[in-house]
Design a protein around this motif. Structure first.
Motif, mmCIF file in Angstrom:
data_model
loop_
_atom_site.group_PDB
_atom_site.id
_atom_site.type_symbol
_atom_site.label_atom_id
_atom_site.label_comp_id
_atom_site.label_asym_id
_atom_site.label_seq_id
_atom_site.Cartn_x
_atom_site.Cartn_y
_atom_site.Cartn_z
ATOM 1 N N ARG A 142 15.968 -2.333 26.673
ATOM 2 C CA ARG A 142 15.544 -3.795 26.008
ATOM 3 C C ARG A 142 15.722 -3.298 24.675
ATOM 4 N N PHE A 143 15.554 -2.083 24.169
ATOM 5 C CA PHE A 143 15.557 -1.982 22.716
ATOM 6 C C PHE A 143 16.769 -1.868 22.120
ATOM 7 N N SER A 144 17.178 -2.385 21.063
ATOM 8 C CA SER A 144 18.470 -2.031 20.331
ATOM 9 C C SER A 144 18.456 -0.990 19.783
ATOM 10 N N GLY A 145 17.590 0.025 19.618
ATOM 11 C CA GLY A 145 17.629 1.307 19.167
ATOM 12 C C GLY A 145 16.121 1.767 18.912
ATOM 13 N N PRO A 146 16.159 3.438 18.740
ATOM 14 C CA PRO A 146 15.161 4.240 18.654
ATOM 15 C C PRO A 146 14.187 3.370 17.646
ATOM 16 N N LEU A 147 14.668 3.187 16.547
ATOM 17 C CA LEU A 147 13.551 2.365 15.639
ATOM 18 C C LEU A 147 12.813 1.149 16.166
ATOM 19 N N GLU A 171 21.035 8.473 20.001
ATOM 20 C CA GLU A 171 20.308 7.947 18.999
ATOM 21 C C GLU A 171 18.874 8.104 19.447
ATOM 22 N N PHE A 172 18.539 7.627 20.466
ATOM 23 C CA PHE A 172 16.901 8.046 20.820
ATOM 24 C C PHE A 172 16.661 9.509 20.790
ATOM 25 N N LEU A 173 17.250 10.381 21.217
ATOM 26 C CA LEU A 173 16.950 11.680 21.229
ATOM 27 C C LEU A 173 16.854 12.294 19.758
ATOM 28 N N GLU A 174 17.720 11.658 18.780
ATOM 29 C CA GLU A 174 17.787 12.036 17.602
ATOM 30 C C GLU A 174 16.371 11.886 16.966
ATOM 31 N N LEU A 175 15.890 10.395 16.973
ATOM 32 C CA LEU A 175 14.824 10.248 16.628
ATOM 33 C C LEU A 175 13.425 11.063 17.185
ATOM 34 N N ALA A 176 13.485 11.294 18.648
ATOM 35 C CA ALA A 176 12.645 12.147 19.146
ATOM 36 C C ALA A 176 12.284 13.661 18.521
#
Lengths: 294, 211
Positions: free
Chosen positions: A27-32, A76-81
């Motif tokens: 649902r989210f366009s990205g990690p931010l 992208e999600f893992l990078e922010l994690a």
């Protein structure tokens, strides 16, 4: 945790471990956006983010949904994690009392989040402007539905031809049912209707949108129209319990959360004052975002 | 023929916004000033007569469009396909480009945190953004900016119609930040001088850049 336990029926929350969020990753366009959602939904002060709590929740969400994502998006999600974990580690590392950080390890992340949120707000404004613009029609936009062409002229055919053609016509099915053509209802029409209703009233029962027709086409068009308007953040959809009434709320507090969290049918506390509080708070005047030239 | 009638005729016949300069080409008696006066006159007249249409400014051009309250009636016809309303990702990308142009893909992706090549391509296809130059550095990256059509799509007169940050509700930034220093915030956004200078950026300049 706090955000969700107030928002989810008891039946559900008792099954959830307290750190689990009922959010779907795609649902989210990205990690931010996901991170912003976690922060907003728990009313966390962005300048004092509880990093270990947020990191735990962030990881839980991506673990639950990452397998459905394409590799690039998952990365992208893992990078922010990873960034969150690094910040957490920096905060945990012991340091002598007299040594200060040059900068709070969280500061860079806060900067990015604030910037991202500003642009999300602008995107919301643009979305509203777009919807308004689409209500204006220029020339050349209307096309009448096609009429069959009328051919005039003398009938030039022989009896033999006529019989041949007539013989080629298949026998009509004895039990054909005649279906009267109905006027096609479009999603656009339904969207207009919903907008008109919501201008007159604060909230609207979903079933009112097709009540008088009882027609599948109307239900589908109404549903698509609602979803589209929710996506454009013109309205908010709420349903308190399964098979319960579905209410549509106008856009009065839509600026509050641009993350689209209102498109879920998860329940929010029905008193909207909590939401508007956050919305009404003063904006620091230092934050200025203006068009920049080269 | 009064200037107002000539202006009305050009607007009526056009399917796209016309700038006053373009309209003035219709007759030697017209100049930009006369056209503007005539436009004001037309608008007043349509307003007073309760017309279903009005002269709207889109970018630096003018076009006769129906009033929004008639949308429900027009939507009943098969209409020429309008561009679909943009996705959140597209709106977000446009917002960033509008405020930070000219801007390269890498900078854009740093702000959004996600890969953005395909959304950039889509926005280019719809002529909402265009390549406006090349940056310094490795590979001379392409820089993007918004187009004249961008203003039309959102019915903006110029980029300065976009909201200033202080006009936006920012739910997160309500706390006075002790930990984030003022210089942090300063680097987050551009300095006031820059915003002042570009606040007046007109659609015309934008268009020139995009050519």
């Amino acid at each position: 945790m706090e955000g969700l336990s107030t928002a989810v029926p008891n039946r559900l929350s008792s099954q959830q471990s307290e750190d689990t969020f009922l959010v779907e990753l795609d649902r989210f366009s990205g990690p931010l956006e996901l991170l912003l959602h976690l922060i907003r939904s728990q009313d966390i002060d962005i300048f004092d983010i509880p990093i270990s709590q947020i990191t735990r929740q962030f990881q839980a969400v991506i673990e639950s949904g990452i397998e459905d994502l394409e590799l690039d998006r998952a990365g992208e999600f893992l990078e922010l994690a990873a960034t969150l974990i690094r910040i957490k580690a920096q905060l945990l590392l012991p340091r002598p009392d007299d040594v200060q950080w040059d900068e709070d390890p969280r500061a860079e992340l806060v900067r990015r989040l604030l910037e991202y949120e500003l642009f999300q707000e602008v995107a919301g404004v643009l979305g509203g402007a777009e919807a308004e613009r689409r209500r204006h029609f220029g020339k050349g936009y209307l096309a009448l539905r096609q009429q069959p062409e009328e051919v005039r002229g003398k009938l030039t055919t022989t009896l033999a031809e006529l019989i041949e053609v007539a013989g080629a016509i298949p026998e009509p099915d004895p039990v054909t049912t005649h279906v009267a053509p109905t006027r096609v209802v479009t999603v656009e029409e339904k969207m207009s209707a919903i907008r008109t209703h919501l201008n007159q009233t604060d909230r609207l029962l979903f079933s009112r949108l097709f009540g008088s027709w009882r027609d599948r086409e109307h239900v589908v068009a109404a549903l698509l129209a609602c979803l589209e308007l929710a996506r454009q953040q013109v309205l908010r959809i709420e349903q308190v319990k399964r098979f319960g009434f579905i209410w549509l709320f106008g856009d009065n507090d839509r600026k509050k959360s641009g993350s689209g969290s209102k498109t879920t049918n998860k329940v929010r506390p029905s008193d909207a004052s909590k939401l508007t509080d956050v919305h009404d708070t003063e904006t620091p005047s230092e934050l200025s975002l203006a068009p920049v030239d080269s | 023929m009064s200037p107002e009638q000539i202006v009305e005729a050009t607007l009526f016949a056009s399917q796209t916004p016309l700038t006053p300069r373009e309209i003035a080409r219709a007759d030697e008696s017209l100049d930009v000033g006369v056209v503007r006066t005539a436009l004001d006159g037309l608008r007043e007249r349509y307003e007073g007569d309760g017309r279903a249409f009005q002269v709207y400014q889109l970018g630096d051009g003018y076009q006769i469009l129906t009033r929004p309250e008639f949308a429900p009636y027009l939507e009943r016809f098969d209409s020429v396909p309008r561009p679909p309303s943009l996705s959140r990702a597209a709106l977000e990308t446009l917002a960033i480009i509008a405020y930070r142009q000219p801007l390269g893909r890498i900078e854009l992706e740093e702000i959004r945190g996600v890969a953005s090549a395909s959304v950039l391509r889509t926005l280019q296809d719809w002529e909402l953004i265009a390549v406006v130059g090349r940056g310094e550095g490795l590979g001379r990256p392409l820089l993007y900016g918004t187009t004249k059509h961008f203003l039309d799509h959102f019915a903006l007169q110029s980029l300065s119609d976009l909201p200033r940050a202080q006009d936006l509700p920012i739910s997160l930034a309500r706390t006075t930040a002790e930990e984030v220093t003022e210089s942090d915030i300063g680097s987050l956004v551009r300095s006031p001088e820059t915003s002042e200078a570009t606040g007046s950026m007109s659609g015309e300049e934008v268009e020139t850049e995009s050519r």
